[in-house]
Each structure stands twice: as structure tokens, then as C-alpha cells.
Design an enzyme around this catalytic site. Sequence first.
Site, mmCIF file in Angstrom:
data_model
loop_
_atom_site.group_PDB
_atom_site.id
_atom_site.type_symbol
_atom_site.label_atom_id
_atom_site.label_comp_id
_atom_site.label_asym_id
_atom_site.label_seq_id
_atom_site.Cartn_x
_atom_site.Cartn_y
_atom_site.Cartn_z
ATOM 1 N N GLU A 22 -9.054 -11.636 -7.312
ATOM 2 C CA GLU A 22 -8.795 -12.479 -5.629
ATOM 3 C C GLU A 22 -9.488 -13.602 -5.216
ATOM 4 O O GLU A 22 -10.691 -13.176 -5.828
ATOM 5 C CB GLU A 22 -9.067 -11.762 -4.799
ATOM 6 C CG GLU A 22 -9.072 -12.208 -3.135
ATOM 7 C CD GLU A 22 -8.424 -11.403 -2.074
ATOM 8 O OE1 GLU A 22 -7.466 -10.497 -1.748
ATOM 9 O OE2 GLU A 22 -9.222 -11.711 -0.427
ATOM 10 N N ASP B 43 -14.785 -11.672 4.965
ATOM 11 C CA ASP B 43 -13.575 -12.174 3.172
ATOM 12 C C ASP B 43 -12.854 -12.867 4.343
ATOM 13 O O ASP B 43 -12.036 -12.238 5.364
ATOM 14 C CB ASP B 43 -13.021 -10.516 3.140
ATOM 15 C CG ASP B 43 -12.067 -11.201 2.192
ATOM 16 O OD1 ASP B 43 -11.764 -12.099 1.622
ATOM 17 O OD2 ASP B 43 -11.538 -9.916 1.933
ATOM 18 N N ASP C 55 -9.989 -15.169 3.743
ATOM 19 C CA ASP C 55 -9.151 -14.996 3.652
ATOM 20 C C ASP C 55 -8.078 -16.280 4.216
ATOM 21 O O ASP C 55 -6.778 -16.367 4.902
ATOM 22 C CB ASP C 55 -7.792 -13.261 4.129
ATOM 23 C CG ASP C 55 -8.192 -12.317 3.272
ATOM 24 O OD1 ASP C 55 -8.903 -13.017 1.845
ATOM 25 O OD2 ASP C 55 -7.894 -11.621 3.669
ATOM 26 N N HIS D 146 0.725 -1.230 -0.055
ATOM 27 C CA HIS D 146 -0.125 0.126 0.070
ATOM 28 C C HIS D 146 0.803 0.936 -0.084
ATOM 29 O O HIS D 146 2.255 0.856 0.609
ATOM 30 C CB HIS D 146 -1.227 0.012 1.261
ATOM 31 C CG HIS D 146 -1.985 -0.888 1.410
ATOM 32 N ND1 HIS D 146 -2.421 -2.248 2.611
ATOM 33 C CD2 HIS D 146 -2.383 -1.085 0.595
ATOM 34 C CE1 HIS D 146 -2.962 -2.743 1.876
ATOM 35 N NE2 HIS D 146 -3.294 -2.408 0.917
ATOM 36 N N ASP E 208 2.218 1.462 3.453
ATOM 37 C CA ASP E 208 3.397 0.940 4.041
ATOM 38 C C ASP E 208 5.026 0.946 3.558
ATOM 39 O O ASP E 208 5.759 0.903 3.950
ATOM 40 C CB ASP E 208 2.672 -0.334 2.922
ATOM 41 C CG ASP E 208 1.740 -1.790 3.181
ATOM 42 O OD1 ASP E 208 1.394 -1.018 4.332
ATOM 43 O OD2 ASP E 208 1.345 -2.371 2.560
ATOM 44 N N HIS F 66 -12.938 -13.111 -3.027
ATOM 45 C CA HIS F 66 -14.052 -12.049 -3.980
ATOM 46 C C HIS F 66 -14.721 -12.853 -4.884
ATOM 47 O O HIS F 66 -15.245 -12.413 -4.906
ATOM 48 C CB HIS F 66 -12.652 -10.960 -4.338
ATOM 49 C CG HIS F 66 -12.045 -10.316 -3.485
ATOM 50 N ND1 HIS F 66 -11.329 -9.068 -3.263
ATOM 51 C CD2 HIS F 66 -11.966 -10.342 -2.059
ATOM 52 C CE1 HIS F 66 -10.880 -8.915 -2.523
ATOM 53 N NE2 HIS F 66 -10.735 -9.282 -2.155
ATOM 54 N N GLU G 30 -8.786 -4.331 -8.115
ATOM 55 C CA GLU G 30 -8.591 -5.465 -7.966
ATOM 56 C C GLU G 30 -11.448 -5.938 -7.565
ATOM 57 O O GLU G 30 -10.831 -5.646 -6.371
ATOM 58 C CB GLU G 30 -7.773 -5.744 -6.663
ATOM 59 C CG GLU G 30 -8.640 -7.025 -5.893
ATOM 60 C CD GLU G 30 -7.596 -7.440 -4.508
ATOM 61 O OE1 GLU G 30 -6.837 -6.224 -4.395
ATOM 62 O OE2 GLU G 30 -7.803 -8.088 -3.578
HETATM 63 C C1 GLO Z 1 -9.893 -7.028 1.237
HETATM 64 C C2 GLO Z 1 -8.493 -6.598 0.112
HETATM 65 C C3 GLO Z 1 -7.016 -5.741 -0.044
HETATM 66 C C4 GLO Z 1 -6.141 -5.581 -1.385
HETATM 67 C C5 GLO Z 1 -4.918 -4.888 -0.701
HETATM 68 C C6 GLO Z 1 -4.481 -4.665 -1.890
HETATM 69 O O1 GLO Z 1 -10.608 -7.661 0.936
HETATM 70 O O2 GLO Z 1 -8.193 -8.264 -0.805
HETATM 71 O O3 GLO Z 1 -6.033 -6.693 0.893
HETATM 72 O O4 GLO Z 1 -6.070 -7.027 -1.968
HETATM 73 O O5 GLO Z 1 -5.728 -3.553 0.149
HETATM 74 O O6 GLO Z 1 -4.731 -3.455 -2.618
HETATM 75 MG MG MG Z 2 -6.746 -8.868 -1.976
#
Ligand code: GLO
Ligand code: MG
Length: 344
Positions: free
Chosen positions: A210, A248, A250, A49, A52, A213, A174
Site C-alpha cells: 500500500e 493513514d 488513504d 474482509h 464483509d 503504508h 500487507e
Molecule cells: C489499513 C489497511 C486496511 C487493509 C484491509 C485489507 O490501514 O490498509 O484497509 O488494506 O483491511 O486487509
Molecule cells: Mg490497505
Amino acid sequence: MVGSYRFSFGPWNIHEGADPFGPTVRPSVAFAQKLKLYKQLGFDGVQFHDDDAVPELENLSPAEITKKASDVKKMLDGEGLVAEFVAPRLWESPKGIDGAYTANDPQCRRWAVERSKRMIDICNALGTRLVVLWLAREGTYIRESKNPLDSHKYLVEALNAMLQYDAQIEIAIEPKPNEPMDHAYIPTVGHALAIGHQTVDPKRVGGLIETAHALLAGLDPSDEMAFALSAGKLWSVHLNDQNGLKFDQDKSFGAANLRGAYNQVRVLELAKYYETGRFVGLDVKAMRSQKAEVAHKHLVTSRAVFLRLVEKVRSFPEGVAKQCITDRDYEALELAVLEHLMGD
Ligand code: GLO
Ligand code: MG
């Protein structure tokens, strides 16, 4: 052979374990410490980010931001790592509460575009051309709070502002259908590519898919990937897993649905994704219940599962599949796939 994939993750994937119902459960790991882990765990690419790379960037001048990002580039060089992409973290600022590019307040919209330009400066200093846009709060909790026609126009304007600010950058959207919003704009990669076509330079707008998602949108991640790949627009992935229609999650890649993971790898193999030089990104979270000393193992697990599935795809008896397809005996194909995945 399997070494031909390059892997990446973001510093946020090693985290303290807070969730909406409870505080952190593990101490923070310093950024420099995280960087040291990358190579050890088998990763070459760092996803960022903007903050980051340059914490507190809102309080810095453009020159100071570039300087700080250049220092991070030196740290990356020192570890033999490269930056894969930078994404503007617009969703944590008070100015992004109502969305950023689609906020109702024009001042907030202007802020979002300005911050995105600083994010592009950071891309340049880190030596990457790839921007990722996760449109976190671009959407609504209540439909009547925005004019959705205007919202999509604002999104195109923001994309155009970025594309015009820098002629080299490429933007991978994304998509995500919900969370944090009830309904998010640009919920699928089809939407992402379609809005890209409304910009001043469609060939520089693609997608990052992703797993979780796509599943939250009720879609098959491997087909979403195939759609983007068929257009030459799959510019990164966030592999992970998701146990049904919940928050979500992950989870580690393959942890909830190994067959679904196999099919994602199969599509990447069919498209020879490893030849594109693009990264296999893992957007996975450690379980909150994981002890601090072992709170990086979700990355190791996900990478190992990916590589194991590459072997499985490459060793699948294609002759058997061909015969099943000729015979239109898809039950036999089903069994062949399951037996291959279960092994001896
Ligand atoms: C959240 C997203 C997040 C993005 C990250 C990069 O649901 O997956 O983690 O991937 O902020 O843009
Ligand atoms: Mg992501």
C-alpha cells in the site's frame, strides 16, 4: 492498451465517514448496492474482509459460513465480478485487542488461527486463492508488554497453520509500520518476504504493497514494489496517497504526490504487472467532507489518474532519457520528467 489493467476495491472504501473525532456523516450503502457500483465505475474485482462476505461469522457454524459465502459468490457472478482476496478482520473483536496471532493470551491466539481457517473457507466459496493479511494490532503500544521473539514465532506458526490448512491458498502480507499500534510487527515488505521464508512453504507467501503504508515507513512505494516484483512476490497493491507523516490518510491516488504516483505506475509497467492477471487495488477513502451522493468519486479519480499515468509512462521520450543517462546529466532528465508530467 490501457484496458489491460484490472481494478479492484473493497466495500469498506465506500463508507459513512466516521473518524476518531466524530460520528458518521453519510448514510450506509447496502452491500448489494455497492456491488452494483463496481462495473459502473470501471472495476472488476472485489476485495473482502471475511465479515464483509459473511457478517457475524463468529455466531455461525463452518457449514453456515460456507453457505452464506456461496450466496455472495452468486451475487458476484450476477454482477460479472470476481473476488480478488479475503482478509481476516481480526482487529475489531474483543479477542483481538492485544493483537490476535501475537496476543499474550493463548486462547486469543487460538481464536485468531481458527477464525483464519474460516476465512480460508470463505476464500474457497468465493473462488479466490488469495488471502491478505494486514496485521493490524500485531505489535505493541508499549514495548515491554510482549516478548518480540515469541511474537515473531507466533506469526510464523499462524502462517504455517493457514498454509497447512489449505494447500492452494497464497498469502499476501500487507505491511504497515504503525496505526493502530505505535509499533507494528512486519512494517515493510522486506519483513513480509523474510518471514515468509521461515514458513513451511515460502513460495506461497508474498506481499501487497500500500502506497500510504510505505510512505509512513519513510520508504518509496515504487522501490518497495520493485523489491517485491523482483522476487515475483507482488500479488496486489493498495494504491492511494499520503500527505506526509500523519495518520493513514488513504487519499486518492496521486492527490498528494503525482510524481510519486507516476513512479509507482512506471515500476508496474516495467514489470508488465498487467500480464500477471493481478489486480490494481485502490484502498482510498472519500473525504469526510464529501457529500453522500458523490462519495464514490475518490475511486473514479484514482482509477482515472492511474490510467492517465500509464499513458504518461508509455509516452515518455525514452531516447531523451537514454541520452541524459549517457551524458550523466540527471538535471536534464529531471526537467524532461517534469515537463512530460506537466504536459503542454
Ligand atoms: C489499513 C489497511 C486496511 C487493509 C484491509 C485489507 O490501514 O490498509 O484497509 O488494506 O483491511 O486487509
Ligand atoms: Mg490497505
